[in-house]
Design an enzyme around this catalytic site. Sequence first.
Site, PDB file in Angstrom:
ATOM      1  N   HIS B  67       5.729   2.745  -4.538  1.00 35.64           N
ATOM      2  CA  HIS B  67       5.272   1.833  -3.499  1.00 35.64           C
ATOM      3  C   HIS B  67       5.503   0.371  -3.910  1.00 35.64           C
ATOM      4  O   HIS B  67       5.911  -0.469  -3.104  1.00 35.64           O
ATOM      5  CB  HIS B  67       3.784   2.103  -3.228  1.00 35.64           C
ATOM      6  CG  HIS B  67       3.127   1.102  -2.331  1.00 35.64           C
ATOM      7  ND1 HIS B  67       2.350   0.078  -2.817  1.00 35.64           N
ATOM      8  CD2 HIS B  67       3.148   0.957  -0.988  1.00 35.64           C
ATOM      9  CE1 HIS B  67       1.908  -0.649  -1.797  1.00 35.64           C
ATOM     10  NE2 HIS B  67       2.371  -0.138  -0.677  1.00 35.64           N
ATOM     11  N   GLU B  70       9.064  -0.437  -3.445  1.00 34.63           N
ATOM     12  CA  GLU B  70       9.334  -0.650  -2.015  1.00 34.63           C
ATOM     13  C   GLU B  70       9.034  -2.109  -1.636  1.00 34.63           C
ATOM     14  O   GLU B  70       9.841  -2.781  -0.989  1.00 34.63           O
ATOM     15  CB  GLU B  70       8.476   0.317  -1.192  1.00 34.63           C
ATOM     16  CG  GLU B  70       8.500   0.074   0.305  1.00 34.63           C
ATOM     17  CD  GLU B  70       7.118   0.102   0.923  1.00 34.63           C
ATOM     18  OE1 GLU B  70       6.712  -0.937   1.493  1.00 34.63           O
ATOM     19  OE2 GLU B  70       6.418   1.144   0.824  1.00 34.63           O
ATOM     20  N   HIS B  71       7.866  -2.616  -2.051  1.00 28.50           N
ATOM     21  CA  HIS B  71       7.518  -4.011  -1.752  1.00 28.50           C
ATOM     22  C   HIS B  71       8.554  -4.967  -2.327  1.00 28.50           C
ATOM     23  O   HIS B  71       8.985  -5.905  -1.671  1.00 28.50           O
ATOM     24  CB  HIS B  71       6.155  -4.352  -2.383  1.00 28.50           C
ATOM     25  CG  HIS B  71       4.992  -4.122  -1.482  1.00 28.50           C
ATOM     26  ND1 HIS B  71       4.160  -5.135  -1.093  1.00 28.50           N
ATOM     27  CD2 HIS B  71       4.518  -3.002  -0.895  1.00 28.50           C
ATOM     28  CE1 HIS B  71       3.216  -4.652  -0.312  1.00 28.50           C
ATOM     29  NE2 HIS B  71       3.399  -3.358  -0.175  1.00 28.50           N
ATOM     30  N   GLU B 142      -3.934  -4.969  -0.634  1.00 31.22           N
ATOM     31  CA  GLU B 142      -3.641  -3.769   0.164  1.00 31.22           C
ATOM     32  C   GLU B 142      -4.516  -2.606  -0.319  1.00 31.22           C
ATOM     33  O   GLU B 142      -5.097  -1.869   0.480  1.00 31.22           O
ATOM     34  CB  GLU B 142      -2.144  -3.420   0.044  1.00 31.22           C
ATOM     35  CG  GLU B 142      -1.729  -2.276   0.949  1.00 31.22           C
ATOM     36  CD  GLU B 142      -0.227  -1.956   0.863  1.00 31.22           C
ATOM     37  OE1 GLU B 142       0.474  -2.586   0.038  1.00 31.22           O
ATOM     38  OE2 GLU B 142       0.232  -1.082   1.616  1.00 31.22           O
TER      39      GLU B 142
END
Lengths: 426, 431
Positions: B67, B70-71, B142
């Site tokens: 993840h 991905e960012h 997040e």
Amino acid sequence: MEASQEQSFNQPGCTVHVIETEKYKTNTVIVKMRSRLDRETVTMRALLPHVLQSGTENAPSATAFRTALDELYGAHFFVDSAKKGDDHVLTFTIEVANEKYLHGASDLFDQALNVMSDVLFRPYLKEAVFPDSTVKQEKRSLQQRIRSIYDDKTRYASVKLVEEMYKEDPYALPAGGLLEQVEPISPQSLYHYYKKTLAEDTIDIFVIGNVDPQNAAAKIESYFPFEKRSKSLKPKNTSVQVEDIRVIHEKQDLNQGKLNIGCRTSIRYADPQFAALQVFNGVFGGFAHSKLFMNVREKESLAYYAASRLDSHKGFLMMLAGIDQKNYDKTVKIMKEQLNEVKEGNISDLEMDQTKALLKNQLKESADTARGMVELKYHNIAAGVDRPIDELIQAIDAVTKEETAAAAKTVVVDTVYFLSGKEEQG
Amino acid sequence: MNKTVFDQMNETVYHEQLENGLNVYILPKAGFNKTYVTFTTNYGSIDNDFIPQGENEFIHVPDGIAHFLEHKMFEKEHGDVFQEFSSQGASANAFTSFTRTAYLFSATSNIKENTETLLNFVQAPYFTEQTVEKEKGIIGQEIRMYDDNPDWRVYFGLIENLYKQHPVKIDIAGTVESIADITKDHLYTCYETFYHPGNMSLFIVGPVDPDDMMELVRRNQASKEFPEPFPVERRFPDEPSEAAEKHRSLHMSVNTSKCEVGLKMPVSDKTGTEKLKEELAAGLLLEILFGKSAKFYEKSYNEGLIDDTFGFDYTGERGVSFAIVGGDTDEPEKLSERIKAQLMESKEGQHITEESFSRARKKKIGALLRAFNSPEFIANQFTRYQFNGLNLFETVPVLEAMKMEDVISFARTMIQEEGFSSCFILPKESA
């Protein structure tokens, strides 16, 4: 843009809009009923669609109703209660498979119209009102739905801000109803309200799919025998002068603080400056290239979400971000500074181009779904304007930086709401 | 370029595997304004133990790295890729799941430019210590946002109960502590291993000319250098068949209690159509037992035990197979017992009748047709199916050919008492 054939028909008690298109594998019927938001009726109105979908003469219980939908190749039926500016809109949707993609199915569209007609005109009754047991169950579900808003903190913070900011205004009313008003509702009072709303609401019916418009409109007329009504709802534009900025802090046991800042603008959906207001919102906080995202998130790492949202039927704009409590002052300061940047016209050509490109893209993409097309059309209906999408797109293209800054200048901060988390987080 | 026509669905899919190993799929959709493109790697949060490209030893990477990667793909030396997409009128996004990381855009103009941007940004990593550190603040927020979300907490709480070893139990974003350990070198290692074109798929759906688009992708890929395609070696710990924990309760600042029941199921070695049938049988079983027209729903709703948040879900991915059933309730204990009883009874052959089976199947077919209106659904699900060796467009005909016995036999073999677990969210006293 791909043109879809669209025709409107004025029929007794309602307006029918047929959008003929071959691009879907389903056909959709959407009924929208609109009246003013009103403290006296808001909770009954939120409850009504749930009772209506709990049983009809043909399918006298929720289970019988759901079974009938499953048999119709899982026809998708759902209800919604929402605000549109100062109006309260109930939406009933049924989406059914087009039988040409199935083996051994026929007449699905007619059967779907019949289901919708049953829900609106032939609810299951006991002693000439809704059954007591159904009303009780649905009241309980409604109470549960209202209570659970508290559990979704991002949503709760938005709801609280609106409640605080519009204290004397019906816009503060939640379209899902008020908890303390649920208990006193009786089968009789709800039934009376149902009869009244059916007779008086402003009603629009949309049909989207591979259908012949004349034929579909004729079917609607026979399946939906609405009474004629004397008047239809016109938009009501109230505006308020902001005096001092109100600041409200609430504390809960949370990991992340939710900052929501409410602003007012005098520009509404129907106004000629609407396109400029939309461009302003895009430059300011609508996208990932916008000033709020770039400054609060990308530059300062203060938040995961940092954005602004616009309700153009009310003239309400909200900035929002999820932050650590210790960064409250810093974040509020950056958000206000960024608003001033746009007001002063500090907008680059790139920001203008990107915003316009994405606004146009959003509009065109909306027109790819049946619901999106209906929502685009319904904005016009609710605001009492006739502005086709192509015209709105041209208007967006023509907006200048000066007009964007002028639109920004109408935006005034009214209320800062902060739902704060724990102290020690860092 | 291969062309496959799915007559019943009235769809045509074009496919080509390029020399560098990339699978490219194009599905023209006439009448739509929007083109939707996904560029997906067969790599997700559970792939945390593997042999890096060009090496021989297994390594273990920090939780949440897929993840995080991905960012970080969106940031380049010259700035943020979102800016480029915005300028070209595209709305871009990305997501990470247990087994996939997808980068995507949707646009109604400049489709070729946007497709090039998508291919180019995902194939040009740029990580520095400084940008990695900056992202920790953003992802930290997040994670905290999800920490306050009771639906997310109950879902991951339950998966943690079900699995003892398998990395599916780790939150996709990791924790504030685990991401603190991530360095740019970790990101490059994961990138080099999992972002080889041979491990990826491009799916284009919209009003496009397939020949033009395929030629564009071919040319784009031919202009870049990649090592030879190689199989990625992943390793997963041995996982017992019973649930790791039978229960846990979490206390949060909420008004309403939540109850979710999980059922861990054996992972079969089926492939292709047989595997698809198994996944569809799981969905049909849950619909028959817990759908809105099931007796269970009627009884529980009328008693006030459940409300319309009640639902169910099945997950079948690399090495995991589980069902989740539940929703908001005032009596989590009672609901949990009733859900378990319903599943156990179905193992003994109860509740599954010709009538309920045929109704559930009809509902499922209708739901699929509705989903085929959505370019997002087609691209994302097609890719998920393809990575699992299945074909999305077979689902309607396979469903039409399924029999009640398929569901009965699924219930009999897959439901095991030891696989049950429950997780509750309870209101905190005087928060």
